[in-house]
Design a protein around this motif. Structure first.
Motif, mmCIF file in Angstrom:
data_model
loop_
_atom_site.group_PDB
_atom_site.id
_atom_site.type_symbol
_atom_site.label_atom_id
_atom_site.label_comp_id
_atom_site.label_asym_id
_atom_site.label_seq_id
_atom_site.Cartn_x
_atom_site.Cartn_y
_atom_site.Cartn_z
ATOM 1 N N SER A 87 114.768 42.468 47.033
ATOM 2 C CA SER A 87 115.546 42.026 45.872
ATOM 3 C C SER A 87 116.230 43.205 45.198
ATOM 4 O O SER A 87 117.412 43.130 44.832
ATOM 5 N N ALA A 88 115.492 44.292 45.051
ATOM 6 C CA ALA A 88 116.071 45.489 44.423
ATOM 7 C C ALA A 88 117.221 46.044 45.258
ATOM 8 O O ALA A 88 118.249 46.448 44.705
ATOM 9 N N LEU A 89 117.062 46.063 46.575
ATOM 10 C CA LEU A 89 118.152 46.537 47.442
ATOM 11 C C LEU A 89 119.402 45.673 47.303
ATOM 12 O O LEU A 89 120.515 46.189 47.207
ATOM 13 N N VAL A 90 119.213 44.372 47.292
ATOM 14 C CA VAL A 90 120.357 43.467 47.183
ATOM 15 C C VAL A 90 121.037 43.634 45.834
ATOM 16 O O VAL A 90 122.263 43.749 45.754
ATOM 17 N N LEU A 91 120.250 43.661 44.758
ATOM 18 C CA LEU A 91 120.840 43.794 43.424
ATOM 19 C C LEU A 91 121.508 45.147 43.229
ATOM 20 O O LEU A 91 122.573 45.243 42.613
ATOM 21 N N THR A 92 120.899 46.197 43.756
ATOM 22 C CA THR A 92 121.477 47.531 43.626
ATOM 23 C C THR A 92 122.756 47.660 44.450
ATOM 24 O O THR A 92 123.705 48.307 44.031
ATOM 25 N N SER A 93 122.791 47.011 45.588
ATOM 26 C CA SER A 93 123.986 47.105 46.427
ATOM 27 C C SER A 93 125.166 46.384 45.796
ATOM 28 O O SER A 93 126.312 46.672 46.124
ATOM 29 N N GLU A 94 124.908 45.462 44.895
ATOM 30 C CA GLU A 94 125.974 44.746 44.203
ATOM 31 C C GLU A 94 126.616 45.582 43.093
ATOM 32 O O GLU A 94 127.720 45.276 42.659
ATOM 33 N N ALA A 95 125.911 46.607 42.618
ATOM 34 C CA ALA A 95 126.440 47.440 41.534
ATOM 35 C C ALA A 95 127.678 48.186 42.023
ATOM 36 O O ALA A 95 127.760 48.619 43.164
ATOM 37 N N SER A 96 128.639 48.343 41.146
ATOM 38 C CA SER A 96 129.910 48.935 41.560
ATOM 39 C C SER A 96 130.073 50.398 41.159
ATOM 40 O O SER A 96 131.104 50.999 41.424
#
Length: 157
Positions: free
Chosen positions: A47-56
Motif C-alpha cells: 500500500s505504501a509503495l502504491v501510494l508513494t508512487s502516485e506522489a508527483s
C-alpha cells in the motif's frame, strides 16, 4: 472459475466444521500469528509503495516510482492479503453461527469482531480492484490478481 477449480484440486479433503473454540485456538498459534504478521506487513508495504508512487514530487520519491508491472503486482498483493484476512474472518463468524445459531450470534464478541473485520477487508479488496483496473494495465493486473488471491487464500487456509 479457474480459481474455484484450483482451490478444489489443491486444498484436499474438507476438514470438520469449525466451532468457535477451535477457531480461537487456531488464530492464536505462533504459526498463525507469524503468518498474519507477514501478510499484514506485506499489505502495508505494498500500500505504501502504491501510494508513494502516485506522489508527483521530485527527489526521493522518484526512486520509488513503479513501472506498470510492478504497480499491478503491488496492488494485487494488497488485494490478495485483504482476501486472506477476509477468509479468516469469515471462518470466525461462521463458526459462531454454527455454534450458537443466528439468534444468539448477535451477542457474541467473536461474531462482531470477525464480521466487522470481514467487512473492512471486503471494502479494501473492492477498492483495490477498482483502483487496479483504473490505474494498471488490466491484462497484467487481473490475471495476477486472481492467481495471488487464490494462492494466498489457500496458503492462509
Amino acid at each position: 472459475v479457474c480459481g474455484v477449480v484450483c482451490f478444489a484440486n489443491f486444498s484436499g479433503s474438507p476438514p470438520a466444521p469449525m466451532n468457535t473454540q477451535l477457531y480461537l485456538d487456531y488464530i492464536v498459534t505462533p504459526w498463525s500469528i507469524s503468518w498474519s504478521a507477514v501478510l499484514f506487513a506485506t499489505m502495508l508495504g505494498s500500500s505504501a509503495l502504491v501510494l508513494t508512487s502516485e506522489a508527483s514530487s521530485r527527489g526521493f520519491r522518484d526512486l520509488l516510482r513503479l513501472g506498470p508491472g510492478s504497480k499491478a503486482f503491488a496492488v494485487s498483493f494488497v488485494i490478495a492479503c485483504a482476501s486472506s484476512f477476509m477468509d479468516v474472518a469469515g471462518k470466525g463468524w461462521l463458526a459462531v453461527l454454527r455454534d450458537v445459531g443466528q439468534s444468539n450470534a448477535l451477542f457474541s464478541e467473536t461474531f462482531w469482531v470477525s464480521f466487522l473485520s470481514n467487512a473492512v477487508f471486503l471494502v479494501i479488496m473492492r477498492a483495490g480492484t477498482i483502483y487496479g483496473c483504473a490505474k494498471c494495465d488490466v491484462l497484467v493486473f487481473m490475471p495476477l490478481n486472481m492467481v495471488l488471491n487464490v494462492f494466498l487464500s489457500v496458503v492462509t487456509g
